[in-house]
Design an enzyme around this catalytic site. Structure first.
Site, PDB file in Angstrom:
ATOM      1  N   CYS A 288      43.298  46.753  41.355  1.00 54.01           N
ATOM      2  CA  CYS A 288      43.014  45.977  42.556  1.00 54.01           C
ATOM      3  C   CYS A 288      41.986  46.732  43.391  1.00 54.01           C
ATOM      4  O   CYS A 288      42.175  47.910  43.696  1.00 54.01           O
ATOM      5  CB  CYS A 288      44.307  45.777  43.346  1.00 54.01           C
ATOM      6  SG  CYS A 288      44.094  45.259  45.043  1.00 54.01           S
ATOM      7  N   GLU A 289      40.911  46.066  43.745  1.00 51.48           N
ATOM      8  CA  GLU A 289      39.871  46.755  44.515  1.00 51.48           C
ATOM      9  C   GLU A 289      40.253  46.984  45.964  1.00 51.48           C
ATOM     10  O   GLU A 289      39.620  47.770  46.654  1.00 51.48           O
ATOM     11  CB  GLU A 289      38.537  46.006  44.427  1.00 51.48           C
ATOM     12  CG  GLU A 289      38.498  44.670  45.102  1.00 51.48           C
ATOM     13  CD  GLU A 289      37.168  43.950  44.912  1.00 51.48           C
ATOM     14  OE1 GLU A 289      36.750  43.273  45.855  1.00 51.48           O
ATOM     15  OE2 GLU A 289      36.550  44.071  43.837  1.00 51.48           O
ATOM     16  N   HIS A 290      41.290  46.307  46.435  1.00 51.58           N
ATOM     17  CA  HIS A 290      41.706  46.480  47.827  1.00 51.58           C
ATOM     18  C   HIS A 290      42.579  47.716  48.040  1.00 51.58           C
ATOM     19  O   HIS A 290      42.531  48.331  49.097  1.00 51.58           O
ATOM     20  CB  HIS A 290      42.468  45.252  48.323  1.00 51.58           C
ATOM     21  CG  HIS A 290      41.618  44.032  48.392  1.00 51.58           C
ATOM     22  ND1 HIS A 290      42.135  42.765  48.262  1.00 51.58           N
ATOM     23  CD2 HIS A 290      40.284  43.874  48.553  1.00 51.58           C
ATOM     24  CE1 HIS A 290      41.164  41.883  48.356  1.00 51.58           C
ATOM     25  NE2 HIS A 290      40.032  42.529  48.527  1.00 51.58           N
ATOM     26  N   HIS A 291      43.408  48.059  47.034  1.00 48.58           N
ATOM     27  CA  HIS A 291      44.357  49.164  47.206  1.00 48.58           C
ATOM     28  C   HIS A 291      44.248  50.229  46.118  1.00 48.58           C
ATOM     29  O   HIS A 291      44.943  51.231  46.192  1.00 48.58           O
ATOM     30  CB  HIS A 291      45.794  48.618  47.215  1.00 48.58           C
ATOM     31  CG  HIS A 291      46.016  47.590  48.279  1.00 48.58           C
ATOM     32  ND1 HIS A 291      45.957  46.236  48.026  1.00 48.58           N
ATOM     33  CD2 HIS A 291      46.261  47.725  49.599  1.00 48.58           C
ATOM     34  CE1 HIS A 291      46.178  45.571  49.145  1.00 48.58           C
ATOM     35  NE2 HIS A 291      46.360  46.446  50.119  1.00 48.58           N
TER      36      HIS A 291
ATOM     37  N   GLN B 277      41.534  39.578  40.693  1.00 47.04           N
ATOM     38  CA  GLN B 277      41.899  38.800  39.513  1.00 47.04           C
ATOM     39  C   GLN B 277      41.022  37.559  39.384  1.00 47.04           C
ATOM     40  O   GLN B 277      40.631  37.182  38.280  1.00 47.04           O
ATOM     41  CB  GLN B 277      43.375  38.410  39.570  1.00 47.04           C
ATOM     42  CG  GLN B 277      43.819  37.609  38.360  1.00 47.04           C
ATOM     43  CD  GLN B 277      45.312  37.354  38.351  1.00 47.04           C
ATOM     44  OE1 GLN B 277      46.101  38.138  38.869  1.00 47.04           O
ATOM     45  NE2 GLN B 277      45.721  36.249  37.750  1.00 47.04           N
TER      46      GLN B 277
ATOM     47  N   HIS C  26      50.771  42.168  40.286  1.00 45.40           N
ATOM     48  CA  HIS C  26      49.972  43.083  41.100  1.00 45.40           C
ATOM     49  C   HIS C  26      50.899  44.090  41.772  1.00 45.40           C
ATOM     50  O   HIS C  26      51.772  43.708  42.556  1.00 45.40           O
ATOM     51  CB  HIS C  26      49.202  42.307  42.169  1.00 45.40           C
ATOM     52  CG  HIS C  26      48.117  41.452  41.600  1.00 45.40           C
ATOM     53  ND1 HIS C  26      46.785  41.737  41.791  1.00 45.40           N
ATOM     54  CD2 HIS C  26      48.167  40.336  40.829  1.00 45.40           C
ATOM     55  CE1 HIS C  26      46.057  40.817  41.167  1.00 45.40           C
ATOM     56  NE2 HIS C  26      46.870  39.960  40.580  1.00 45.40           N
TER      57      HIS C  26
ATOM     58  N   CYS D 282      50.208  46.022  44.083  1.00 48.38           N
ATOM     59  CA  CYS D 282      50.009  46.031  45.533  1.00 48.38           C
ATOM     60  C   CYS D 282      50.981  45.057  46.215  1.00 48.38           C
ATOM     61  O   CYS D 282      51.263  45.202  47.402  1.00 48.38           O
ATOM     62  CB  CYS D 282      48.563  45.715  45.907  1.00 48.38           C
ATOM     63  SG  CYS D 282      47.937  44.154  45.285  1.00 48.38           S
TER      64      CYS D 282
END
Length: 187
Positions: free
Chosen positions: A76-79, A118, A146, A148
């Protein structure tokens, strides 16, 4: 392509920032292990997934080709925590132009090895196959958990996210789309 020394330094700083001693026995090699791991799990970041489909065959087959349950792991690019699951990939050849089944799995592998969403992963797989194969159509379904969502934030382990991308006849023909969805669901 991965700057392993920078990663080692960053991991050491993260360990210090959370109050750990990066020089204790159990953590002494952690920065190096993480640097090597990042080289592996982000190996698709600078790779063109179309390069995975360079072998073609001519076979008078003009119906759906489906590879189901291709396992994948991504980040995940956010976390920067993993998401993982399975991908179902189908295409309908044009003029008998097919590729090896393993090539479809290799595209999934190349696309999944990068920080991302995703939704982008699903779209990239579909668009790669359209560009590389020029098929009548492509269908892609990604079903993933996920971490996250499972281990932080809302903390709902086991919840799944499903995304799809339909191109060509998979978008324009309800019959083709339903065949794909039915075959992807079957065991």
């Amino acid at each position: 392509m991965v700057d392993q020394e920078k990663i080692r330094q960053a991991v050491r700083m993260i360990l210090e920032a959370i109050g750990e001693d990066p020089d204790r026995e159990g953590l002494l090699q952690t920065p190096d292990r993480v640097a090597r791991m990042y080289g592996e799990i982000f190996g698709g970041l600078h790779q063109d997934p179309r390069g995975q489909i360079e072998v073609f065959f001519n076979e008078p087959h003009d119906e759906m080709v489906l590879v189901k349950d291709i396992p994948f792991y991504s980040m995940c690019e956010h976390h920067l925590v993993p998401f993982f699951g399975h991908v179902h990939v189908a295409y309908i050849p044009t003029n008998g132009r097919i590729t090896g089944l393993s090539k479809l799995a290799r595209v999934v592998e190349a696309v999944s090895r990068r920080p991302q969403l995703q939704e982008r992963m699903t779209t990239t797989i579909a668009d790669t196959l359209i560009d590389a194969l020029s098929p009548q159509g492509v269908g892609v379904i990604v079903d993933a958990e996920h971490l996250c969502m499972s281990m932080r934030g809302v903390q709902k382990p086991g919840s799944r996210t499903v995304t799809s991308a339909m191109r060509g006849v998979f978008r324009t023909s309800a019959k083709t789309r339903e065949e794909f969805l039915s075959l992807a669901r079957s065991h």
